[in-house]
Design a protein around this motif. Structure first.
Motif, PDB file in Angstrom:
ATOM      1  N   LEU A  20      17.189  34.404  41.173  1.00  5.65           N
ATOM      2  CA  LEU A  20      16.440  35.436  41.883  1.00  5.65           C
ATOM      3  C   LEU A  20      17.060  36.814  41.673  1.00  5.65           C
ATOM      4  CD1 LEU A  20      15.788  33.499  45.191  1.00  5.65           C
ATOM      5  CD2 LEU A  20      14.087  34.063  43.437  1.00  5.65           C
ATOM      6  N   LYS A  21      18.365  36.887  41.795  1.00  6.13           N
ATOM      7  CA  LYS A  21      19.070  38.161  41.628  1.00  6.13           C
ATOM      8  C   LYS A  21      18.877  38.715  40.218  1.00  6.13           C
ATOM      9  CE  LYS A  21      21.757  41.312  43.319  1.00  6.13           C
ATOM     10  NZ  LYS A  21      21.193  42.269  44.256  1.00  6.13           N
ATOM     11  N   ASN A  22      18.925  37.849  39.217  1.00 12.67           N
ATOM     12  CA  ASN A  22      18.750  38.288  37.831  1.00 12.67           C
ATOM     13  C   ASN A  22      17.336  38.788  37.552  1.00 12.67           C
ATOM     14  OD1 ASN A  22      21.386  37.952  36.915  1.00 12.67           O
ATOM     15  ND2 ASN A  22      21.059  35.781  36.513  1.00 12.67           N
ATOM     16  N   PHE A  23      16.367  38.325  38.335  1.00 14.57           N
ATOM     17  CA  PHE A  23      14.997  38.821  38.197  1.00 14.57           C
ATOM     18  C   PHE A  23      14.786  40.115  38.990  1.00 14.57           C
ATOM     19  CE2 PHE A  23      13.554  34.505  36.807  1.00 14.57           C
ATOM     20  CZ  PHE A  23      12.898  34.913  35.661  1.00 14.57           C
ATOM     21  N   GLY A  24      15.781  40.502  39.783  1.00 16.20           N
ATOM     22  CA  GLY A  24      15.666  41.740  40.542  1.00 16.20           C
ATOM     23  C   GLY A  24      15.300  41.560  42.002  1.00 16.20           C
ATOM     24  N   LEU A  25      15.235  40.319  42.454  1.00 11.01           N
ATOM     25  CA  LEU A  25      14.968  40.041  43.863  1.00 11.01           C
ATOM     26  C   LEU A  25      16.285  39.985  44.633  1.00 11.01           C
ATOM     27  CD1 LEU A  25      12.322  37.303  43.225  1.00 11.01           C
ATOM     28  CD2 LEU A  25      11.900  39.339  44.576  1.00 11.01           C
TER      29      LEU A  25
END
Length: 129
Positions: free
Chosen positions: A39-44
């Motif tokens: 999720l973090k790598n997708f920008g969330l």
């Protein structure tokens, strides 16, 4: 986690958050860590309620690690493109997420008015709950 978060201090903060979050779920630490990083790598931001919403939906659908991965991937892809398209809708439906009913609620349109390829802009996109 340091690389995902951008610094050692933020990596440690995220690691502590993951440990605490995992205690309140039926998931294992590595499962939560994987979903968090995706999720973090997708920008969330997994810590803003996004991870909780995804885990809640996953639990309602049986709670498997594979389903958690599929939901996280589909939502991350939609977020990265800044729109929810047919591909991600299909991925969510295949994971068992009642996405058409959620879209109907969010848009005010009934399910028959919604078609594959219908776009939801990022400004109106919210985690599925």
């Amino acid at each position: 986690m340091n690389a995902v978060m951008g610094s050692m201090a933020e990596g440690e903060r995220a690691t502590e958050w993951i440990k605490e979050f995992t205690k309140a779920t039926p998931l294992q630490l590595d499962q939560v860590t994987e979903a968090f990083a995706m999720l973090k790598n997708f920008g969330l931001d997994p810590m803003d309620g996004t991870m909780q919403a995804i885990v809640d939906v996953n639990s309602k659908l049986g709670g498997s690690q594979e389903r958690l991965r599929r939901i996280s991937l589909a939502l991350g892809q939609a977020w990265g493109k800044e729109k929810l398209q047919g591909k991600e809708i299909r991925q969510l439906v295949e994971a068992g997420v009642p996405v058409w009913n959620t879209l109907a609620t969010v848009t005010g349109k009934n399910v028959t008015e919604l078609r594959p390829g219908y776009f939801i802009n990022k400004s109106r996109f919210r985690p599925i709950t």
